[in-house]
Design a protein around this motif. Structure first.
Motif, PDB file in Angstrom:
ATOM      1  N   PRO A 131     -40.205  16.569   3.380  1.00  0.00           N
ATOM      2  CA  PRO A 131     -39.882  17.990   3.238  1.00  0.00           C
ATOM      3  C   PRO A 131     -39.646  18.361   1.776  1.00  0.00           C
ATOM      4  CG  PRO A 131     -37.934  16.773   3.869  1.00  0.00           C
ATOM      5  CD  PRO A 131     -39.061  15.777   3.865  1.00  0.00           C
ATOM      6  N   ALA A 132     -39.551  19.654   1.535  1.00  0.00           N
ATOM      7  CA  ALA A 132     -39.186  20.116   0.201  1.00  0.00           C
ATOM      8  C   ALA A 132     -37.730  19.756  -0.072  1.00  0.00           C
ATOM      9  CB  ALA A 132     -39.385  21.625   0.098  1.00  0.00           C
ATOM     10  N   ASP A 133     -37.407  19.613  -1.343  1.00  0.00           N
ATOM     11  CA  ASP A 133     -36.039  19.294  -1.747  1.00  0.00           C
ATOM     12  C   ASP A 133     -35.230  20.590  -1.787  1.00  0.00           C
ATOM     13  OD1 ASP A 133     -33.702  18.353  -2.793  1.00  0.00           O
ATOM     14  OD2 ASP A 133     -34.563  17.545  -4.632  1.00  0.00           O
ATOM     15  N   GLN A 134     -34.247  20.691  -0.887  1.00  0.00           N
ATOM     16  CA  GLN A 134     -33.399  21.884  -0.835  1.00  0.00           C
ATOM     17  C   GLN A 134     -32.005  21.625  -1.405  1.00  0.00           C
ATOM     18  OE1 GLN A 134     -33.426  23.864   2.982  1.00  0.00           O
ATOM     19  NE2 GLN A 134     -35.629  23.630   3.235  1.00  0.00           N
ATOM     20  N   SER A 165     -34.359   6.243  -7.967  1.00  0.00           N
ATOM     21  CA  SER A 165     -33.305   6.519  -8.944  1.00  0.00           C
ATOM     22  C   SER A 165     -32.637   7.853  -8.634  1.00  0.00           C
ATOM     23  CB  SER A 165     -33.877   6.520 -10.361  1.00  0.00           C
ATOM     24  OG  SER A 165     -34.989   7.389 -10.451  1.00  0.00           O
ATOM     25  N   CYS A 166     -31.874   7.875  -7.535  1.00  0.00           N
ATOM     26  CA  CYS A 166     -31.168   9.098  -7.154  1.00  0.00           C
ATOM     27  C   CYS A 166     -30.053   9.404  -8.156  1.00  0.00           C
ATOM     28  CB  CYS A 166     -30.557   8.957  -5.759  1.00  0.00           C
ATOM     29  SG  CYS A 166     -31.636   8.234  -4.504  1.00  0.00           S
ATOM     30  N   GLY A 167     -29.720  10.676  -8.263  1.00  0.00           N
ATOM     31  CA  GLY A 167     -28.614  11.116  -9.104  1.00  0.00           C
ATOM     32  C   GLY A 167     -27.874  12.257  -8.420  1.00  0.00           C
ATOM     33  N   PRO A 168     -26.915  12.837  -9.116  1.00  0.00           N
ATOM     34  CA  PRO A 168     -26.142  13.935  -8.523  1.00  0.00           C
ATOM     35  C   PRO A 168     -26.974  15.195  -8.344  1.00  0.00           C
ATOM     36  CG  PRO A 168     -25.016  12.956 -10.435  1.00  0.00           C
ATOM     37  CD  PRO A 168     -26.420  12.449 -10.442  1.00  0.00           C
ATOM     38  N   LEU A 169     -26.514  16.056  -7.459  1.00  0.00           N
ATOM     39  CA  LEU A 169     -27.100  17.381  -7.314  1.00  0.00           C
ATOM     40  C   LEU A 169     -26.664  18.265  -8.478  1.00  0.00           C
ATOM     41  CD1 LEU A 169     -26.546  17.949  -3.485  1.00  0.00           C
ATOM     42  CD2 LEU A 169     -28.670  17.312  -4.635  1.00  0.00           C
ATOM     43  N   PRO A 170     -27.440  19.272  -8.842  1.00  0.00           N
ATOM     44  CA  PRO A 170     -28.736  19.641  -8.249  1.00  0.00           C
ATOM     45  C   PRO A 170     -29.868  18.774  -8.788  1.00  0.00           C
ATOM     46  CG  PRO A 170     -28.172  21.168  -9.994  1.00  0.00           C
ATOM     47  CD  PRO A 170     -26.987  20.241  -9.852  1.00  0.00           C
ATOM     48  N   GLY A 171     -30.858  18.569  -7.960  1.00  0.00           N
ATOM     49  CA  GLY A 171     -32.077  17.891  -8.378  1.00  0.00           C
ATOM     50  C   GLY A 171     -32.088  16.397  -8.222  1.00  0.00           C
TER      51      GLY A 171
END
Length: 793
Positions: A166-169, A392-398
């Motif tokens: 899905p799109a990143d919301q 390589s996940c990080g904090p929101l946003p993005g």
């Protein structure tokens, strides 16, 4: 005794796979199927969730079982994909359970068939949360349906790991491991640009899939100066694609991006082919079925030939240890989904393996807060799965779009096979098909850059004297386990002696535990400054925090950050911009040597994030200076490098690339054994690499395959590291070198910020080997005396 994922995976290689399948494959049976393989190794169940406070959904501390959930289109329009997606997750669950689980926990998978229907998926998710009590979801598929489940997922706080796609919301609970459809569409446009396309169209469903395709074309076509000639919609689950096909044909598009289902893609391909219309056609991985038959088999072979699909993960026939291991497990698997598409099985198997690696990092605390806290540090210490881009996940946003970039595959109808034609890269931010005038200008700039960096550096990068001598103070060096770190230690030791400082060395084995232990020893030593190679921050985060609290300067190199990154690190002497520039310089050199003729083959090592950055710089520059030059990207698996498989891979690649005129290696050490293998095979293709050592200089001096090295002065780096340390102790900045004009690239301000010598070393530059074949390249002649004088010695 704690059971870690790494030991579990090693153990499972020696075990027969235990596969247990419960439930029914009948299309009318929508009941969940829970499968759990009995552990083949003894598990101390009392250790599961040992650091978890209170009750957490889906974690049974008495039985040591963690329940996970997924919803898949096991029947209906997308059944072949859904079966494969389910099988991949279950194979990984069976595998880890057979090896004893992770930290005392084994896993159970509860799944539901959503038949590729939005309402059914919502029902499934609610049931899995409310009735089955799952801890979280893994690999749920159906990009058009998944967003409808977000209210329930957010309401329960249930993590959703690696949904497809899905799109990143920017939702806290959702972590995307594959490039979004928008990003994949942008990469399709990049590939079109590389093939000379100037007119582009899109066909998308009248839902979120279509919106993402139109966003991709609206964003990326202008980057390349393309004309958007058509954007057509088709209804979801409809076979009425004719009007859209006719409109695109009339538009004269040379490249078409599609965001439709597999059946619609087959109809579109046939419609174009029957009309004698032959544009490039590209879809995201799911819509293309890249790597499998589930889309191309729905079109006539002639229509499907050349069809393009973005890749979120490697093709199933990629030859590396990870994929070969999965393939053996998939061959032996006899559970639900065993007959599904193998490309989708590999995808979710990889996602589940990444989840298990993350689970291991939770250290027994399975609260949702801790899961998010640890997951969001992956940007500093990515999870490496050989079939995926670095995670390589990080904090929101993005930050929850955890894998940046996608590859590209092309289908060959004659052989009924897919082949990867473009490596995993992020969407381009600059034009990949310059005009002839621009190409000429860029080519001239590239030639000037090569000539500039053929010249040696005669002075030190920093001329400001030390404000205060550090004599009597102490330094700690956390030394990595590879050869270059010992070379750097020689420099650090010499510089420490010249500065009148004491030095203590703490060796790391380059594992998270060993690195943390070495850093802790450095902290405990009470050193006035700490120096180290760029292991991921997460591995020594606690020690770095302690050093920052104590006001102790920390000097590092080769972390994927800027020159003065902060957050406990004073200076990073080899920056992310440096590695990008090394790729640019190798591209310039390759074109200067082959004259723009023949194919350039790039051998990458994507397990290391900075080398992926180097590859991006190479690709960007090749497309700037020689847009007509064909490029082949070959990803080398880290285990293959360690296992000595690279020479064979290089020979095989060059044998299958008869027009290859130049080879580029992302790292000098990759060339071990390559000249001998090429000579035995009768192949004569010259090469360049970077950050090599005496071996590479020997190849150059002897005229054996390698013609040049983008040099790293390792001993000089040790002296520059101590220089930066001494300046920090004196209350000065580490000093920023003047950027050479030939190294100025917009958007990359930290190229050569530390002033480390950079030179293209060719045969005439290897005279320093004449007295000692193991001698290190000095970088700057007489640098030791120059630094000693600068320091007031």
């Amino acid at each position: 005794m704690k059971t870690h994922l790494r030991s579990a995976v090693v153990l499972v290689l020696a075990l027969s796979m235990v596969a247990a399948g419960c439930g029914s494959d009948d299309a009318d049976d929508a009941a969940p199927v829970a499968t759990t393989a009995a552990p083949a190794a003894a598990v101390d169940l009392s250790e599961c969730a040992v650091n978890t406070v209170g009750d957490v959904p889906g974690v049974d501390t008495e039985s040591g079982v963690v329940k996970l959930g997924t919803s898949q289109p096991f029947t209906g329009r997308a059944a072949v994909a859904g079966e494969g997606l389910l099988a991949g997750i279950q194979i990984a669950v069976d595998e880890v359970n057979a090896a004893g689980g992770v930290d005392g926990c084994t896993f159970e998978l509860a799944w539901e068939d959503d038949r590729f229907e939005i309402e059914q998926m919502v029902t499934n998710v609610r049931k899995l949360i409310d009735n089955d009590g799952v801890w979280g979801f893994v690999g749920t598929a159906g990009s058009q349906a998944i967003p409808s489940t977000y209210p329930d997922i957010e309401g329960a706080g249930t993590p959703l790991w690696a949904p497809v796609s899905p799109a990143d919301q920017d939702i806290q609970e959702v972590y995307l491991l594959g490039a979004t459809r928008t990003a994949q569409g942008m990469i399709c446009i990049d590939y079109f640009a590389e093939q000379g396309v100037t007119k582009v169209a899109a066909i998308g469903q009248d839902n979120e899939m279509g919106v993402e395709a139109f966003n991709a074309i609206d964003t990326q076509a202008p980057v390349h100066g393309m004309e958007i000639v058509a954007k057509e919609e088709v209804e979801v689950l409809s076979d009425a694609v004719g009007p859209a096909v006719l409109a695109v044909i009339e538009s004269g598009a040379e490249g078409v991006l599609t965001a439709v289902d597999n059946a619609q893609n087959g109809l579109i391909m046939d419609g174009f082919h029957e009309a004698g219309f032959n544009p490039l056609i590209c879809s995201d991985q799911g819509a293309a079925g890249a790597g499998g038959p589930n889309t191309v088999s729905l079109a006539n072979p002639e229509a499907a030939d050349g069809f393009l699909g973005a890749l979120q993960n490697s093709l199933t026939d990629t030859d590396n240890d990870f994929i070969n291991h999965w393939s053996a497990l998939a061959d032996a698997y006899d559970g639900p989904g065993k007959d599904g598409a193998r490309n989708f099985s590999l995808q979710t198997y990889s996602y589940m393996r990444a989840f298990l690696e993350l689970w291991d990092r939770l250290d027994g605390n399975y609260s949702y807060d801790n899961f998010h806290a640890v997951a969001e540090t992956l940007a500093d210490n990515p999870i490496s799965i050989a079939s995926l881009p670095p995670i390589s996940c990080g904090p929101l946003p993005g930050g929850h779009s955890c894998a940046v970039g996608a590859g590209m595959a092309r289908y060959d109808a004659d052989t009924e096979t897919w082949s990867q034609v473009r490596d995993f890269l992020a969407p381009a931010t600059s034009k990949l098909t310059p005009t002839a005038a621009a190409a000429s200008s860029d080519s001239e700039a590239a030639t000037a850059r090569v000539e500039a960096f053929r010249q040696g550096q005669g002075t030190l990068p920093i001329s400001e004297p030390l404000a205060e001598s550090p004599a009597g103070k102490s330094a700690a060096y956390v030394q990595c386990s590879v050869v270059v770190c010992e070379e750097i230690r020689i420099g650090i030791a010499g510089a420490a002696d010249a500065l009148g400082m004491s030095l203590e060395v703490f060796s790391s084995d380059d594992t998270p535990e060993g690195t943390a232990s070495a850093w802790q020893a450095a902290v405990d030593s009470g050193a006035d400054v700490v120096i180290s190679s760029g292991n991921p921050r997460e591995w020594f985060a606690d020690q770095l925090a302690a050093l920052e609290a104590a006001g102790t300067p920390v000097i590092v190199w080769s972390i994927p950050e800027g020159y003065e990154p902060g957050n406990g690190i004073t200076a990073n002497l080899l920056t992310v911009d440096d590695y990008y520039f090394y790729g640019v310089l190798m591209a310039d050199y390759a074109v200067s040597q082959n004259g723009g003729e023949g194919e350039v083959v790039f051998f990458g090592l994507p397990a290391f994030p900075v080398l992926s950055t180097l590859e991006q710089g190479f690709i960007d520059e090749m497309n700037n200076v020689c847009p007509s030059c064909p490029i082949k990207n070959v990803s080398i698996d880290l285990m293959g490098l360690i296992g000595g498989e690279v020479p064979g891979q290089v020979v095989s690649t060059l044998q299958s690339t008869p027009d290859a005129s130049y080879a580029v290696f992302a790292f000098g050490g990759m060339m071990f054994g390559v000249p001998e293998a090429l000579a035995d095979a009768g192949i004569d293709v010259p090469a360049v690499s970077q950050a090599g050592g005496a071996m590479n200089f020997g190849f150059i001096a002897e005229g054996r395959t390698q013609t040049a090295e983008v040099g790293l002065a390792s001993e000089f780096l040790g002296w520059r590291g101590m220089d930066a340390a001494a300046r920090a102790l004196a209350g000065q900045s580490p000093g920023r070198a003047v950027q050479p004009a030939a190294a100025v690239i917009e958007g990359h301000p930290d190229i050569l910020a530390a002033g480390l010598p950079l030179q293209i070393l060719e045969a005439d530059d290897t005279g320093f080997l004449s007295t000692d074949p193991n001698m290190l390249w000095p970088g700057v002649e007489g640098f030791k005396a120059l630094y000693t004088e600068l320091w007031g010695g």
